[in-house]
Write a protein that holds these residues in place. Structure first.
Motif: not given
Length: 285
Positions: A68, A72, A88, A197, A201
């Protein structure tokens, strides 16, 4: 456990997990867990961590090891010297996009339209540097617009920034001195090669339009001139291999003063154009 001990262990874990910027990420996440600014972290490293801070740090590290993005996890990203909320539902503002903002601010404008506004980072950065200007940010995602509205309020710009659900120009009326956009431009066959990433995500709606990645530019080229004031400017972010193709679309639409501009790494990043005096616009075939 002190902050220093927690940091050493976290760096080792992130490195073992394949995180490229393990040291930087571990520091940013520790500052977040401690509830302090990153530039104050060194002062607090000798302190014992509370149980709550230790839990928060562990949760953040687990999330980062799952790839992640840090923005975020912390919910914030610095862009153009301003702090923007990130979720997100929004694209993570990237440093290279600042090239678009820098170019936008090279000439005066009173009104600005941001297509696919996301966090609102482009629109709000422009308005922050132009206190006499006002703007409209549109996006297809109501969730993203809620984040943009929150950012506008936090930055004290809500009185000069409006937000609207719109599929590009579909709900937009009127003309603007400046139109800006960082549209989705990644080709469908490039998605698999993205860093996890990004691929896993960030919202795919903000990353790729499918196909060759140029569909948004075709729409913008066809419609932007009708929403530009006389001598109004159009600025769009591009992928580093798309400059010539986007410039050709703008030329085919009758736009003028077309330029391909680099980011700070020297890669093609922005295509700029202007509305010709006296019209001469047409929709490209």
């Amino acid at each position: 456990m002190t902050g220093s001990e927690a940091l050493r262990g976290a760096i080792a874990r992130l490195r073992a997990g394949g995180i490229e910027d393990a040291s930087l990420d571990a520091r940013r996440l520790l500052a977040h867990a401690l509830g302090i600014a990153s530039d104050r972290l060194t002062l607090h490293l000798p302190d014992e961590m509370t149980a709550a801070a230790a839990r928060a740090y562990e949760e953040a590290l687990v999330a980062r090891l799952a790839r992640q993005p840090v923005a975020q996890i912390t919910g914030q990203r610095l862009f153009w010297g301003l702090s923007f909320r990130v979720t997100p539902d929004t694209l993570d503002p990237r440093p290279e996009t600042e090239a678009l903002v820098a170019e936008a601010l090279r000439a005066p404008f009173q009104t600005v339209l941001d297509l696919g506004t996301g966090t609102g980072c482009i629109l709000l950065s422009c308005l922050a540097d132009r206190p006499e200007a006002e703007g409209l940010g549109v996006d297809l995602s109501p969730a993203a617009l809620a984040v943009a509205q929150e950012n506008a309020s936090t930055l004290g710009l809500a009185a000069r920034a409006r937000f609207l659900v719109s599929d590009w120009f579909s709900a937009v009326s009127g003309q603007f001195d400046l139109i800006v956009s960082n549209p989705p431009y990644i080709a469908q066959d490039e998605m698999a090669g993205l860093a996890p990433e990004v691929r896993d995500w960030e919202p795919h709606l903000a990353l790729t339009p499918g196909g060759d990645g140029l569909a948004p530019y075709r729409i913008i080229a066809a419609k932007a001139g009708h929403h530009l004031s006389e001598n109004g400017r159009l600025l769009v972010e591009i992928g580093p291999t798309q400059g010539q193709a986007v410039a050709a679309l703008f030329a085919a639409a009758g736009l003028v003063d077309i330029r391909i501009l680099p980011d700070m790494d020297g890669r093609d990043r922005v295509v700029g154009a202007a509305k010709p005096v006296g019209g001469g616009l047409h929709e490209p075939v």
